[in-house]
Write a protein that holds these residues in place. Sequence first.
Motif, short mmCIF file in Angstrom:
data_model
loop_
_atom_site.label_atom_id
_atom_site.label_comp_id
_atom_site.label_asym_id
_atom_site.label_seq_id
_atom_site.Cartn_x
_atom_site.Cartn_y
_atom_site.Cartn_z
N LEU A 172 0.84 -1.20 0.00
CA LEU A 172 0.00 0.00 0.00
C LEU A 172 0.87 1.25 0.00
O LEU A 172 0.63 2.19 -0.77
N LEU A 173 1.88 1.25 0.84
CA LEU A 173 2.77 2.41 0.93
C LEU A 173 3.55 2.60 -0.38
O LEU A 173 3.64 3.72 -0.90
N ALA A 174 4.09 1.51 -0.91
CA ALA A 174 4.88 1.61 -2.14
C ALA A 174 4.01 2.04 -3.32
O ALA A 174 4.37 2.95 -4.08
N SER A 175 2.84 1.40 -3.48
CA SER A 175 1.95 1.73 -4.59
C SER A 175 1.41 3.15 -4.45
O SER A 175 1.30 3.89 -5.43
N GLY A 176 1.05 3.52 -3.20
CA GLY A 176 0.50 4.85 -2.97
C GLY A 176 1.49 5.95 -3.26
O GLY A 176 1.19 6.92 -3.96
#
Length: 447
Positions: A172-176
């Motif tokens: 989630l953090l990487a994609s966001g």
Amino acid sequence: MVLESATPAPARPRRAAIAGLVGTTIEWYDFYLYATAAALVFGPLFFSSADPSTGVLASFATYAAGFGARPVGALVAGHLGDRVGRRTMLVAALLLMGVATAAIGALPTYPRVGLLAPVLLVAMRLLQGVAVGAEWGGAVLMSVEHAEPSGGARRRGLFGSFPQIGSPAGMLLASGIFAVVRGSMDRATFLAWGWRIPFLLSLVLVAVGLAIRLSLRDAPLYEQAKRRGEVARRPLVEVARGYRRNLWLTIGLRMSQNALYVLCTTFALTYLVQGRSADPGAGLTAVIIASAIGLVSTPAWAMLSDRVGRRPVYLWGAIGATVASLGFFLLLDTGSTVLIVLAMVVTVNVFHDAMYGPQGAWFTELFPTGVRYSGASIGYQFGSVLSGGTAPLIAAALLLAGGGRPWLIWAYFLVLSALTITAAVRAPETFRTPISEPGDAQGRIAG
């Protein structure tokens, strides 16, 4: 020397679990950030002399290289983690991952230095693989072993799922962050320098993770085993001799779970950008939504395994994923953003997470304290190499061989599913087995 200078107080189970969650979130952020970039930008940046299809294959080959290095991290960290301690290896793993990821953000690209660019990229990816191979076992063991005296078998699944939550949280953090940076500038600017920002941000995250990890120490369960002389002198040898069956079972349990996640969250991005969706950001949107839901679904499935057992929950996920994987690609082919998101959520959160949630506790329970870091880590990481590491590369090749249709990909996944289902049926049910007894009860169920 610095790592041992502090004498932190014993951590409470929740504190240890949260520390595991934060640490693995940062590790998986770094690892998945590479996966996202491999699917979307590394082809033209580091393999620009190749045609687009070959560039994608080359990019996924470097992605697979990180998985290939994970067993090295598992072997080294497993030995030292059983002999020296869990905390020391976790700090070292986080440092290595942060340095490698930030270095990727500073690498020169192919137009500037030619073949040296992909060589350096592969080298940093290998270091990432070593780091994540060292990370998982220690984080899960710290959470489960701290939980044992306070809640016993009743909460091992829940506490063991906290490091597992780090995977969707990291994704989630990487994609966001990747989506925010990509959306804040035009494509030319993003390819010129914008893609580096998420990688360099890793330095900040690693500093936070180190502050938390240095405040912990090993669980009393492990320290007691060390005082009683139950820590193996040669843990790798003892795992190979006395726990070979359980080692093979952990590898089998990883096969379809890891491949399914990689196919859905990494390969699917490339699959979609090849003209299958009107919205170029549909894939990233679906991954972000599924990752957010995974923060809840992963511990929910783990809690259910604390009540009904690891095996039934795992089999639900493995069998359901076999059917869902075909529907996943068929829904992607519609090009509808709504259906793409639906496919991602059902496949990842309903079926994948049913396997991934209980996994930390189940793998921990299959090995005694003296060899637990080695046994759980080696099984987990070798399973990763044999399934998830090669899945995007194999899927891309099968897609070309199948004329752009996903049938061969599904056939490939069926083979992996058969292996996982067989392993789940044959693995011992351990959810009520104590792991705090002298010598550990697992010695009586090892093959």
